[in-house]
Design a protein around this motif. Structure first.
Motif, PDB file in Angstrom:
ATOM      1  N   THR A 180       0.825  -1.212   0.000  1.00  0.00           N
ATOM      2  CA  THR A 180       0.000   0.000   0.000  1.00  0.00           C
ATOM      3  C   THR A 180       0.856   1.258   0.000  1.00  0.00           C
ATOM      4  OG1 THR A 180      -0.122   0.180   2.421  1.00  0.00           O
ATOM      5  CG2 THR A 180      -1.780  -1.209   1.330  1.00  0.00           C
ATOM      6  N   GLY A 181       2.119   1.121   0.411  1.00  0.00           N
ATOM      7  CA  GLY A 181       2.981   2.295   0.545  1.00  0.00           C
ATOM      8  C   GLY A 181       2.720   3.078   1.810  1.00  0.00           C
ATOM      9  N   ARG A 182       1.955   2.487   2.766  1.00  0.00           N
ATOM     10  CA  ARG A 182       1.568   3.206   3.985  1.00  0.00           C
ATOM     11  C   ARG A 182       1.757   2.305   5.195  1.00  0.00           C
ATOM     12  NH1 ARG A 182      -4.025   6.009   2.902  1.00  0.00           N
ATOM     13  NH2 ARG A 182      -4.785   4.234   4.099  1.00  0.00           N
ATOM     14  N   ASN A 183       1.972   2.964   6.344  1.00  0.00           N
ATOM     15  CA  ASN A 183       2.066   2.249   7.613  1.00  0.00           C
ATOM     16  C   ASN A 183       1.447   3.141   8.693  1.00  0.00           C
ATOM     17  OD1 ASN A 183       3.070   1.269  10.207  1.00  0.00           O
ATOM     18  ND2 ASN A 183       4.531   0.027   9.054  1.00  0.00           N
ATOM     19  N   PRO A 184       0.422   2.660   9.410  1.00  0.00           N
ATOM     20  CA  PRO A 184      -0.275   3.521  10.372  1.00  0.00           C
ATOM     21  C   PRO A 184       0.568   3.938  11.569  1.00  0.00           C
ATOM     22  CG  PRO A 184      -1.044   1.259  10.563  1.00  0.00           C
ATOM     23  CD  PRO A 184      -0.187   1.316   9.335  1.00  0.00           C
ATOM     24  N   ILE A 185       1.704   3.271  11.773  1.00  0.00           N
ATOM     25  CA  ILE A 185       2.554   3.622  12.926  1.00  0.00           C
ATOM     26  C   ILE A 185       3.549   4.722  12.569  1.00  0.00           C
ATOM     27  CG2 ILE A 185       3.842   2.585  14.855  1.00  0.00           C
ATOM     28  CD1 ILE A 185       1.119   1.271  14.224  1.00  0.00           C
ATOM     29  N   ALA A 186       3.609   5.132  11.314  1.00  0.00           N
ATOM     30  CA  ALA A 186       4.611   6.089  10.852  1.00  0.00           C
ATOM     31  C   ALA A 186       4.217   7.528  11.173  1.00  0.00           C
ATOM     32  CB  ALA A 186       4.852   5.913   9.356  1.00  0.00           C
ATOM     33  N   ASN A 187       3.923   7.776  12.448  1.00  0.00           N
ATOM     34  CA  ASN A 187       3.695   9.141  12.942  1.00  0.00           C
ATOM     35  C   ASN A 187       3.857   9.128  14.458  1.00  0.00           C
ATOM     36  OD1 ASN A 187       0.798   9.096  14.285  1.00  0.00           O
ATOM     37  ND2 ASN A 187       0.658   7.883  12.401  1.00  0.00           N
ATOM     38  N   LEU A 188       4.072  10.284  15.045  1.00  0.00           N
ATOM     39  CA  LEU A 188       4.424  10.341  16.469  1.00  0.00           C
ATOM     40  C   LEU A 188       3.318   9.835  17.373  1.00  0.00           C
ATOM     41  CD1 LEU A 188       6.337  13.747  16.676  1.00  0.00           C
ATOM     42  CD2 LEU A 188       7.301  11.452  16.870  1.00  0.00           C
ATOM     43  N   ASP A 189       2.078  10.230  17.103  1.00  0.00           N
ATOM     44  CA  ASP A 189       0.996   9.833  18.004  1.00  0.00           C
ATOM     45  C   ASP A 189       0.762   8.322  17.967  1.00  0.00           C
ATOM     46  OD1 ASP A 189       0.593  12.326  18.982  1.00  0.00           O
ATOM     47  OD2 ASP A 189      -1.411  12.607  18.161  1.00  0.00           O
ATOM     48  N   ALA A 190       0.734   7.738  16.779  1.00  0.00           N
ATOM     49  CA  ALA A 190       0.523   6.287  16.683  1.00  0.00           C
ATOM     50  C   ALA A 190       1.678   5.531  17.300  1.00  0.00           C
ATOM     51  CB  ALA A 190       0.338   5.878  15.224  1.00  0.00           C
ATOM     52  N   ALA A 191       2.885   6.005  17.061  1.00  0.00           N
ATOM     53  CA  ALA A 191       4.048   5.344  17.652  1.00  0.00           C
ATOM     54  C   ALA A 191       4.019   5.436  19.179  1.00  0.00           C
ATOM     55  CB  ALA A 191       5.334   5.973  17.117  1.00  0.00           C
ATOM     56  N   GLY A 192       3.326   6.452  19.701  1.00  0.00           N
ATOM     57  CA  GLY A 192       3.241   6.616  21.146  1.00  0.00           C
ATOM     58  C   GLY A 192       2.249   5.704  21.835  1.00  0.00           C
ATOM     59  N   LEU A 193       1.446   4.938  21.075  1.00  0.00           N
ATOM     60  CA  LEU A 193       0.471   4.032  21.690  1.00  0.00           C
ATOM     61  C   LEU A 193       1.140   2.796  22.261  1.00  0.00           C
ATOM     62  CD1 LEU A 193      -2.389   4.074  19.011  1.00  0.00           C
ATOM     63  CD2 LEU A 193      -2.213   5.458  21.097  1.00  0.00           C
TER      64      LEU A 193
END
Length: 287
Positions: free
Chosen positions: A141-154
């Motif tokens: 898909t070329g995307r990963n939902p964890i590739a941002n600060l807030d998601a990585a912080g979960l």
């Protein structure tokens, strides 16, 4: 000083709202019902229905045949929370939008996820109407939902995707297939963004990569689930041969028709799978 995590706050608000709507029900298994498989939600008993649009920060499903609501109640003696329809990147949803309901399920205490979809067969040995248990995935898909600060912080930012589809749950699905007599394959799922179906050349490339099936969902859901420690079972209904295989040129009508023809088989499989997954985790009022 602890930094504010906007995503976590949104998930907490959404979880509070969904808890109020489902009342005393305490779901233990989450189920995502994809294209052609939505009707299974109608078999859930003593159900609470919650449209996505009534859950704070949830996007609304716009895909044909996707009802776009949560259904919580008793299925095969187990309290489940089903998504009757899902969110896709091709609808304009971000990777975080797609992952949001999975993290929301986790906030409600759900630790096991069944994600289902309609898929095309890259493996020419498969037949239309087969089910395929996913044993691994390729995310194109070329995307990963964890590739941002807030998601990585979960949860921990870096996490293993080894056995992203739980071997124990895959074994349960195989046992259920033997019990019900439903033909089931097992193979590697490849996810693309869509909404255009794949080209002949792309299917040849996907086969070289080791893919057995292809569709436009699932991968981001699985990444989100594994990020927060959820166990995942993935299962596709083969609704068509992929582009160029046996002369196939996929279309929506074919997918809908095959889905409708396999409703009973899918229900039989799920009625055998869900109790095995849940053990004695029956639907009961919360404390």
């Amino acid at each position: 000083m602890v930094e504010r995590n906007e995503l976590a706050e949104r998930l907490n608000r959404a979880a509070d709202a969904l808890r109020r709507r489902i009342g005393a029900r305490r779901p233990t298994i989450g189920i995502i019902l994809g294209s052609g498989l939505n009707p299974l939600a109608e078999k859930i008993e003593d159900a609470a229905f919650v449209p996505f649009r009534e859950v704070p920060f949830m996007r609304q499903s716009t895909a044909d045949g996707h009802v776009g609501r949560f259904v919580c109640g008793d299925f095969a003696g187990v309290c489940v929370l089903a998504m009757q329809g899902r969110l896709h990147g091709y609808e304009g949803c971000s990777a975080v939008d797609v992952a949001f309901p999975i993290w929301l399920m986790n906030r409600l205490g759900i630790r096991q996820l069944v994600t289902t979809n309609a898929a095309g067969a890259v493996n020419a040995a498969y037949q239309v109407g087969d089910f395929c248990v996913m044993n691994d995935q390729i995310n194109l898909t070329g995307r990963n939902p964890i590739a941002n600060l807030d998601a990585a912080g979960l949860a921990e930012r870096f996490f293993s995707m080894l056995d992203c589809f739980d071997p124990r749950l895959r074994a349960i699905a195989r046992e259920a297939a033997l019990e019900t007599g439903v033909r089931v394959q097992e193979g590697v799922y490849l996810g693309v963004l869509g909404p255009s179906f794949e080209t002949r050349a792309e299917i040849r490339a996907f086969r070289t990569l080791g893919a057995d099936t292809v569709a436009m969902s699932v991968c981001e859901e699985v990444i989100a689930a594994r990020h927060v420690g959820m166990s995942v079972l993935g299962m596709s209904l083969i609704t068509n041969m992929a582009c160029g295989i046996q002369g196939s040129s996929p279309n929506e009508e074919e997918i809908r028709d095959v889905g409708a023809s396999r409703e009973d088989a899918f229900e039989a499989l799920m009625r055998a799978i869900v109790p095995r997954m849940a053990g004695e985790a029956f639907c009961a009022p919360g404390v």
